[in-house]
Design a protein around this motif. Structure first.
Motif, PDB file in Angstrom:
ATOM      1  N   LEU A 265       0.824  -1.204   0.000  1.00  0.00           N
ATOM      2  CA  LEU A 265       0.000   0.000   0.000  1.00  0.00           C
ATOM      3  C   LEU A 265       0.861   1.257   0.000  1.00  0.00           C
ATOM      4  CD1 LEU A 265      -2.865  -0.925   2.493  1.00  0.00           C
ATOM      5  CD2 LEU A 265      -2.958  -0.855  -0.004  1.00  0.00           C
ATOM      6  N   LEU A 266       1.897   1.264   0.813  1.00  0.00           N
ATOM      7  CA  LEU A 266       2.763   2.440   0.879  1.00  0.00           C
ATOM      8  C   LEU A 266       3.512   2.639  -0.437  1.00  0.00           C
ATOM      9  CD1 LEU A 266       4.132   2.063   4.525  1.00  0.00           C
ATOM     10  CD2 LEU A 266       2.520   3.787   3.689  1.00  0.00           C
ATOM     11  N   CYS A 267       3.932   1.556  -1.039  1.00  0.00           N
ATOM     12  CA  CYS A 267       4.632   1.667  -2.319  1.00  0.00           C
ATOM     13  C   CYS A 267       3.694   2.129  -3.433  1.00  0.00           C
ATOM     14  CB  CYS A 267       5.254   0.325  -2.694  1.00  0.00           C
ATOM     15  SG  CYS A 267       6.708  -0.110  -1.715  1.00  0.00           S
ATOM     16  N   SER A 268       2.404   1.915  -3.258  1.00  0.00           N
ATOM     17  CA  SER A 268       1.452   2.328  -4.294  1.00  0.00           C
ATOM     18  C   SER A 268       1.198   3.829  -4.271  1.00  0.00           C
ATOM     19  CB  SER A 268       0.123   1.594  -4.102  1.00  0.00           C
ATOM     20  OG  SER A 268      -0.597   2.096  -2.986  1.00  0.00           O
ATOM     21  N   LEU A 269       1.611   4.495  -3.212  1.00  0.00           N
ATOM     22  CA  LEU A 269       1.435   5.943  -3.130  1.00  0.00           C
ATOM     23  C   LEU A 269       2.473   6.645  -3.992  1.00  0.00           C
ATOM     24  CD1 LEU A 269       0.962   6.357   0.745  1.00  0.00           C
ATOM     25  CD2 LEU A 269      -0.839   6.423  -0.997  1.00  0.00           C
ATOM     26  N   PRO A 270       2.094   7.667  -4.739  1.00  0.00           N
ATOM     27  CA  PRO A 270       3.094   8.493  -5.419  1.00  0.00           C
ATOM     28  C   PRO A 270       4.060   9.098  -4.393  1.00  0.00           C
ATOM     29  CG  PRO A 270       0.902   8.925  -6.281  1.00  0.00           C
ATOM     30  CD  PRO A 270       0.708   8.070  -5.065  1.00  0.00           C
ATOM     31  N   PRO A 271       5.210   9.565  -4.834  1.00  0.00           N
ATOM     32  CA  PRO A 271       6.226  10.019  -3.878  1.00  0.00           C
ATOM     33  C   PRO A 271       5.781  11.172  -2.981  1.00  0.00           C
ATOM     34  CG  PRO A 271       6.835  10.554  -6.146  1.00  0.00           C
ATOM     35  CD  PRO A 271       5.692   9.609  -6.216  1.00  0.00           C
ATOM     36  N   THR A 272       4.886  12.016  -3.457  1.00  0.00           N
ATOM     37  CA  THR A 272       4.382  13.130  -2.658  1.00  0.00           C
ATOM     38  C   THR A 272       2.896  13.310  -2.959  1.00  0.00           C
ATOM     39  OG1 THR A 272       4.800  14.820  -4.334  1.00  0.00           O
ATOM     40  CG2 THR A 272       6.611  14.325  -2.784  1.00  0.00           C
ATOM     41  N   PRO A 273       2.145  13.957  -2.064  1.00  0.00           N
ATOM     42  CA  PRO A 273       0.753  14.261  -2.389  1.00  0.00           C
ATOM     43  C   PRO A 273       0.617  15.083  -3.672  1.00  0.00           C
ATOM     44  CG  PRO A 273       1.104  14.489  -0.034  1.00  0.00           C
ATOM     45  CD  PRO A 273       2.463  14.265  -0.641  1.00  0.00           C
ATOM     46  N   ALA A 274       1.517  16.028  -3.881  1.00  0.00           N
ATOM     47  CA  ALA A 274       1.444  16.829  -5.099  1.00  0.00           C
ATOM     48  C   ALA A 274       1.594  15.959  -6.337  1.00  0.00           C
ATOM     49  CB  ALA A 274       2.519  17.915  -5.072  1.00  0.00           C
ATOM     50  N   ALA A 275       2.502  14.996  -6.281  1.00  0.00           N
ATOM     51  CA  ALA A 275       2.684  14.088  -7.406  1.00  0.00           C
ATOM     52  C   ALA A 275       1.449  13.226  -7.636  1.00  0.00           C
ATOM     53  CB  ALA A 275       3.902  13.203  -7.178  1.00  0.00           C
ATOM     54  N   ALA A 276       0.648  13.038  -6.559  1.00  0.00           N
ATOM     55  CA  ALA A 276      -0.585  12.267  -6.682  1.00  0.00           C
ATOM     56  C   ALA A 276      -1.733  13.095  -7.250  1.00  0.00           C
ATOM     57  CB  ALA A 276      -0.983  11.720  -5.314  1.00  0.00           C
ATOM     58  N   GLY A 277      -1.504  14.385  -7.429  1.00  0.00           N
ATOM     59  CA  GLY A 277      -2.553  15.247  -7.938  1.00  0.00           C
ATOM     60  C   GLY A 277      -3.374  15.916  -6.861  1.00  0.00           C
ATOM     61  N   VAL A 278      -2.909  15.841  -5.603  1.00  0.00           N
ATOM     62  CA  VAL A 278      -3.621  16.492  -4.508  1.00  0.00           C
ATOM     63  C   VAL A 278      -3.411  18.000  -4.623  1.00  0.00           C
ATOM     64  CG1 VAL A 278      -3.787  16.762  -2.013  1.00  0.00           C
ATOM     65  CG2 VAL A 278      -3.386  14.490  -3.002  1.00  0.00           C
ATOM     66  N   THR A 279      -4.489  18.734  -4.715  1.00  0.00           N
ATOM     67  CA  THR A 279      -4.406  20.196  -4.855  1.00  0.00           C
ATOM     68  C   THR A 279      -5.098  20.920  -3.713  1.00  0.00           C
ATOM     69  OG1 THR A 279      -6.403  20.213  -6.238  1.00  0.00           O
ATOM     70  CG2 THR A 279      -4.265  20.069  -7.368  1.00  0.00           C
ATOM     71  N   ASN A 280      -5.517  20.175  -2.698  1.00  0.00           N
ATOM     72  CA  ASN A 280      -6.149  20.791  -1.535  1.00  0.00           C
ATOM     73  C   ASN A 280      -5.525  20.229  -0.266  1.00  0.00           C
ATOM     74  OD1 ASN A 280      -7.615  18.297  -0.736  1.00  0.00           O
ATOM     75  ND2 ASN A 280      -8.735  18.663  -2.636  1.00  0.00           N
ATOM     76  N   ASP A 281      -5.945  20.722   0.866  1.00  0.00           N
ATOM     77  CA  ASP A 281      -5.360  20.267   2.124  1.00  0.00           C
ATOM     78  C   ASP A 281      -5.893  18.913   2.563  1.00  0.00           C
ATOM     79  OD1 ASP A 281      -3.751  22.575   2.556  1.00  0.00           O
ATOM     80  OD2 ASP A 281      -5.520  23.674   3.232  1.00  0.00           O
ATOM     81  N   PHE A 282      -7.111  18.593   2.179  1.00  0.00           N
ATOM     82  CA  PHE A 282      -7.763  17.396   2.702  1.00  0.00           C
ATOM     83  C   PHE A 282      -7.355  16.121   1.964  1.00  0.00           C
ATOM     84  CE2 PHE A 282     -11.490  14.624   3.492  1.00  0.00           C
ATOM     85  CZ  PHE A 282     -11.459  14.648   4.870  1.00  0.00           C
ATOM     86  N   GLY A 283      -7.030  16.220   0.679  1.00  0.00           N
ATOM     87  CA  GLY A 283      -6.607  15.045  -0.066  1.00  0.00           C
ATOM     88  C   GLY A 283      -7.651  14.558  -1.045  1.00  0.00           C
ATOM     89  N   LEU A 284      -7.408  13.381  -1.606  1.00  0.00           N
ATOM     90  CA  LEU A 284      -8.279  12.799  -2.622  1.00  0.00           C
ATOM     91  C   LEU A 284      -8.941  11.532  -2.088  1.00  0.00           C
ATOM     92  CD1 LEU A 284      -5.914  13.070  -5.748  1.00  0.00           C
ATOM     93  CD2 LEU A 284      -7.814  14.584  -5.146  1.00  0.00           C
ATOM     94  N   HIS A 285     -10.239  11.400  -2.326  1.00  0.00           N
ATOM     95  CA  HIS A 285     -10.957  10.210  -1.855  1.00  0.00           C
ATOM     96  C   HIS A 285     -10.393   8.932  -2.463  1.00  0.00           C
ATOM     97  CE1 HIS A 285     -14.206  11.799   0.626  1.00  0.00           C
ATOM     98  NE2 HIS A 285     -14.256  12.836  -0.200  1.00  0.00           N
ATOM     99  N   LEU A 286      -9.716   9.044  -3.585  1.00  0.00           N
ATOM    100  CA  LEU A 286      -9.100   7.878  -4.213  1.00  0.00           C
ATOM    101  C   LEU A 286      -8.217   7.116  -3.226  1.00  0.00           C
ATOM    102  CD1 LEU A 286      -8.271   6.258  -6.793  1.00  0.00           C
ATOM    103  CD2 LEU A 286      -6.489   7.981  -7.141  1.00  0.00           C
ATOM    104  N   TYR A 287      -7.594   7.846  -2.282  1.00  0.00           N
ATOM    105  CA  TYR A 287      -6.647   7.223  -1.361  1.00  0.00           C
ATOM    106  C   TYR A 287      -7.256   6.906   0.004  1.00  0.00           C
ATOM    107  CZ  TYR A 287      -3.303   8.565  -4.904  1.00  0.00           C
ATOM    108  OH  TYR A 287      -2.634   8.685  -6.097  1.00  0.00           O
TER     109      TYR A 287
END
Length: 237
Positions: free
Chosen positions: A27-49
């Motif tokens: 699960l941890l390896c499936s995360l992009p290296p940073t929230p920004a790299a995952a496409g997170v553009t807000n403080d709360f995050g993405l429901h995808l994760y």
């Protein structure tokens, strides 16, 4: 939404080839290296994760895996805020989890610092109630009330509003101390004081105003000992 999250994390458990810490590594390896790299553009995050942290809460909430599980939630909260899964750890392992929460309050990532306040809120919306005193996390708020990030201070304001529903005198004393600490601007102090003071004003039968959030003297009938549910500051969700 919660049913979808649970179904997805259950699907991960059913179909991953491993369990326990090995599954957590995947699960941890499936995360992009940073929230920004995952496409997170807000403080709360993405429901995808959201299923990631739900999986940790459901399948790694054991004494054996406790340290790794809590560390994983701190990592995951930048992708989707993990306060709900943390609640289950607070219920099952209160002492150990509170100790970790105190460490989170000093983390360099503002999202982890916010998690320290948000996960321990007495009246956290959509969350199970936990058998902790309403003021149990006050030392965490003492660390965070003058945080440099507004996302953290918003959580502190909402958390203090929760405490005010049962311990208004404690909240007034806390606000008095914070007001004169020199750590907050007048604007930031007024924002933090807004939630508990606004509910006190409404309970007294007068509309809250900007000025009602700042004075720390207590008129005889303006802030009674029994307050209604808090009016939460926005931006935590």
């Amino acid at each position: 939404m919660s049913a979808r999250i649970s179904r997805t994390s259950q699907g991960l458990h059913d179909h991953l080839p491993v369990t326990g810490p090995d599954a957590l590594d995947i699960l941890l390896c499936s995360l992009p290296p940073t929230p920004a790299a995952a496409g997170v553009t807000n403080d709360f995050g993405l429901h995808l994760y959201s299923p990631h942290s739900d999986y940790v809460s459901r399948f790694l909430r054991t004494d054996e895996h406790l340290d790794r599980a809590l560390a994983a939630l701190a990592r995951m909260t930048g992708y989707f805020s993990a306060e709900l899964p943390v609640r289950h750890f607070l219920a099952d392992f209160p002492d150990e989890t509170v100790k970790t929460v105190h460490a989170w309050a000093h983390d360099e990532d503002y999202r982890v610092r916010r998690l320290a306040s948000e996960a321990t809120r007495p009246l956290l919306p959509w969350a199970p109630r936990i058998a902790m005193p309403a003021d149990a996390a006050l030392p965490v708020l003492e660390q965070l009330y003058a945080d440099t990030h507004p996302f953290v201070r918003t959580s502190v304001a909402n958390h203090l509003g929760d405490v005010a529903t049962t311990q208004p005198d404690l909240v007034l004393a806390t606000l008095e101390r914070w007001k004169h600490s020199g750590r907050l601007s007048d604007k930031d102090f007024a924002f933090i004081a807004r939630a508990p003071c606004a509910t006190g004003s409404r309970k007294a039968g007068r509309p809250p105003t900007a000025s009602s959030a700042t004075p720390m003297t207590r008129p005889s009938n303006s802030l009674p000992s029994s307050w209604s549910a808090p009016s939460y500051a926005t931006a935590t969700h």
